[in-house]
Design a protein around this motif. Structure first.
Motif, PDB file in Angstrom:
ATOM      1  N   GLN A   1       0.733  -1.179  -0.196  1.00 38.60           N
ATOM      2  CA  GLN A   1       0.214  -0.563  -0.350  1.00 38.60           C
ATOM      3  C   GLN A   1       1.341   1.315  -0.465  1.00 38.60           C
ATOM      4  N   VAL A   2       0.836   2.258  -1.080  1.00 41.15           N
ATOM      5  CA  VAL A   2       1.436   3.774  -1.336  1.00 41.15           C
ATOM      6  C   VAL A   2       0.672   4.430  -0.812  1.00 41.15           C
ATOM      7  N   ARG A   3       1.529   5.614  -0.229  1.00 46.10           N
ATOM      8  CA  ARG A   3      -0.026   6.718   0.403  1.00 46.10           C
ATOM      9  C   ARG A   3       1.052   8.035   0.068  1.00 46.10           C
ATOM     10  N   LEU A   4       0.162   8.384  -1.119  1.00 46.16           N
ATOM     11  CA  LEU A   4       1.534  10.151  -1.294  1.00 46.16           C
ATOM     12  C   LEU A   4       0.297  11.139  -0.271  1.00 46.16           C
ATOM     13  N   VAL A   5       1.600  12.343  -0.215  1.00 47.93           N
ATOM     14  CA  VAL A   5       0.828  12.993   0.535  1.00 47.93           C
ATOM     15  C   VAL A   5       1.149  14.707  -0.183  1.00 47.93           C
ATOM     16  N   GLU A   6       0.419  15.346  -1.106  1.00 45.73           N
ATOM     17  CA  GLU A   6       1.078  16.184  -1.861  1.00 45.73           C
ATOM     18  C   GLU A   6       1.060  17.994  -0.832  1.00 45.73           C
ATOM     19  N   SER A   7       2.250  18.510  -1.147  1.00 41.99           N
ATOM     20  CA  SER A   7       2.106  19.580  -0.329  1.00 41.99           C
ATOM     21  C   SER A   7       2.554  21.260  -1.461  1.00 41.99           C
ATOM     22  N   GLY A   8       2.258  22.399  -0.839  1.00 41.65           N
ATOM     23  CA  GLY A   8       3.189  23.397  -1.701  1.00 41.65           C
ATOM     24  C   GLY A   8       2.184  24.370  -2.835  1.00 41.65           C
ATOM     25  N   GLY A   9       0.941  24.115  -2.558  1.00 32.52           N
ATOM     26  CA  GLY A   9       0.060  24.581  -3.491  1.00 32.52           C
ATOM     27  C   GLY A   9      -0.353  26.391  -3.049  1.00 32.52           C
ATOM     28  N   GLY A  10      -0.983  27.048  -4.046  1.00 32.47           N
ATOM     29  CA  GLY A  10      -1.301  27.893  -2.653  1.00 32.47           C
ATOM     30  C   GLY A  10      -2.420  29.468  -4.168  1.00 32.47           C
ATOM     31  N   LEU A  11      -1.852  30.507  -3.625  1.00 36.20           N
ATOM     32  CA  LEU A  11      -2.475  31.387  -4.779  1.00 36.20           C
ATOM     33  C   LEU A  11      -1.694  31.944  -6.067  1.00 36.20           C
ATOM     34  N   VAL A  12      -1.481  32.181  -6.936  1.00 40.30           N
ATOM     35  CA  VAL A  12      -0.238  32.827  -7.459  1.00 40.30           C
ATOM     36  C   VAL A  12      -0.047  34.175  -8.175  1.00 40.30           C
ATOM     37  N   GLN A  13      -0.186  35.057  -8.677  1.00 38.80           N
ATOM     38  CA  GLN A  13      -0.486  35.261  -9.673  1.00 38.80           C
ATOM     39  C   GLN A  13      -0.146  35.164 -11.223  1.00 38.80           C
ATOM     40  N   ALA A  14      -0.604  35.227 -12.165  1.00 38.15           N
ATOM     41  CA  ALA A  14      -0.120  35.089 -13.180  1.00 38.15           C
ATOM     42  C   ALA A  14       0.622  35.543 -13.593  1.00 38.15           C
ATOM     43  N   ARG A  19       6.101  25.623  -6.751  1.00 43.86           N
ATOM     44  CA  ARG A  19       6.786  23.760  -6.601  1.00 43.86           C
ATOM     45  C   ARG A  19       5.857  23.561  -6.160  1.00 43.86           C
ATOM     46  N   LEU A  20       5.635  22.686  -6.608  1.00 47.94           N
ATOM     47  CA  LEU A  20       4.445  21.010  -5.941  1.00 47.94           C
ATOM     48  C   LEU A  20       5.641  19.669  -5.414  1.00 47.94           C
ATOM     49  N   SER A  21       4.975  19.297  -4.172  1.00 48.65           N
ATOM     50  CA  SER A  21       5.755  18.311  -3.560  1.00 48.65           C
ATOM     51  C   SER A  21       4.801  17.125  -3.092  1.00 48.65           C
ATOM     52  N   CYS A  22       6.050  16.203  -3.518  1.00 50.83           N
ATOM     53  CA  CYS A  22       4.779  14.366  -3.089  1.00 50.83           C
ATOM     54  C   CYS A  22       5.643  13.692  -2.441  1.00 50.83           C
ATOM     55  N   VAL A  23       5.167  13.666  -1.004  1.00 57.66           N
ATOM     56  CA  VAL A  23       5.771  12.270  -0.346  1.00 57.66           C
ATOM     57  C   VAL A  23       5.364  10.767  -0.362  1.00 57.66           C
ATOM     58  N   ALA A  24       6.318  10.299  -0.770  1.00 60.07           N
ATOM     59  CA  ALA A  24       5.480   8.432  -0.426  1.00 60.07           C
ATOM     60  C   ALA A  24       6.050   7.463   0.337  1.00 60.07           C
ATOM     61  N   SER A  25       5.449   6.943   0.661  1.00 58.81           N
ATOM     62  CA  SER A  25       5.663   6.196   1.846  1.00 58.81           C
ATOM     63  C   SER A  25       4.787   4.253   1.259  1.00 58.81           C
ATOM     64  N   GLY A  26       5.217   3.506   2.245  1.00 57.64           N
ATOM     65  CA  GLY A  26       4.742   2.558   2.215  1.00 57.64           C
ATOM     66  C   GLY A  26       5.505   1.181   1.107  1.00 57.64           C
ATOM     67  N   GLY A  27       6.005   2.036  -0.417  1.00 62.33           N
ATOM     68  CA  GLY A  27       6.915   1.558  -1.182  1.00 62.33           C
ATOM     69  C   GLY A  27       8.120   1.776  -1.337  1.00 62.33           C
ATOM     70  N   THR A  28       8.799   0.742  -1.772  1.00 58.34           N
ATOM     71  CA  THR A  28       9.913   1.047  -3.223  1.00 58.34           C
ATOM     72  C   THR A  28      10.152   2.188  -3.766  1.00 58.34           C
ATOM     73  N   PHE A  29      10.111   3.356  -3.404  1.00 55.68           N
ATOM     74  CA  PHE A  29       9.801   4.706  -4.170  1.00 55.68           C
ATOM     75  C   PHE A  29      11.163   4.551  -5.511  1.00 55.68           C
ATOM     76  N   SER A  30      12.080   4.460  -5.765  1.00 53.84           N
ATOM     77  CA  SER A  30      13.370   4.252  -6.492  1.00 53.84           C
ATOM     78  C   SER A  30      12.590   3.605  -7.570  1.00 53.84           C
ATOM     79  N   GLY A  31      11.883   2.514  -7.612  1.00 52.33           N
ATOM     80  CA  GLY A  31      10.861   1.830  -7.910  1.00 52.33           C
ATOM     81  C   GLY A  31       9.651   2.005  -8.682  1.00 52.33           C
ATOM     82  N   LEU A  32       9.448   2.828  -8.184  1.00 54.80           N
ATOM     83  CA  LEU A  32       8.137   3.892  -8.710  1.00 54.80           C
ATOM     84  C   LEU A  32       7.825   4.468  -9.291  1.00 54.80           C
ATOM     85  N   ASP A  33       6.822   4.827 -11.173  1.00 60.60           N
ATOM     86  CA  ASP A  33       6.916   5.331 -11.265  1.00 60.60           C
ATOM     87  C   ASP A  33       5.924   6.115 -10.612  1.00 60.60           C
TER      88      ASP A  33
END
Length: 117
Positions: A1-14, A19-33
């Protein structure tokens, strides 16, 4: 079971950047697409970018030249750098991975990106 948590969103002008980030847990990350998708209000979820376990990248035409996907295997993290943002980039952005399967089976909760004109 892989868990993914995103962060970094917000309000920005045109024209701005995020930069968005996504941290993965529960799997071998280096082998994941890994992939980034987005869903704007009233629209279908759409593909934004992907990076394979072997660092092959792919982008939607609408973001080529403006967005960059990258990964830091030591941090179990995939990033989406977004430059020259446009109001039409406004959406909830999701991180996803197929895990060991064919389809994207694992999804994060999403992070809101709002670009004001």
């Amino acid at each position: 079971q892989v868990r993914l948590v995103e962060s970094g969103g917000g309000l920005v002008q045109a024209g701005g950047s995020l930069r968005l980030s996504c941290v993965a847990s529960g799997g071998t990350f280096s082998g994941l697409d890994m992939g980034w998708f987005r869903q704007a209000p009233g629209k279908e979820r759409e593909f934004v970018a992907s990076i394979s376990w072997s660092w092959t990248t792919s982008y939607a035409d609408s973001v080529k030249g403006r967005f960059t996907i990258s990964r830091a295997n030591a941090k179990n993290t995939v990033y989406l750098g977004m430059n020259s943002l446009k109001p039409e980039d406004t959406a909830v952005y999701y991180c996803a991975t197929p895990g060991g399967g064919e389809a994207y089976n694992y999804w994060g909760q999403g992070t809101q990106v709002t670009v004001s004109s």
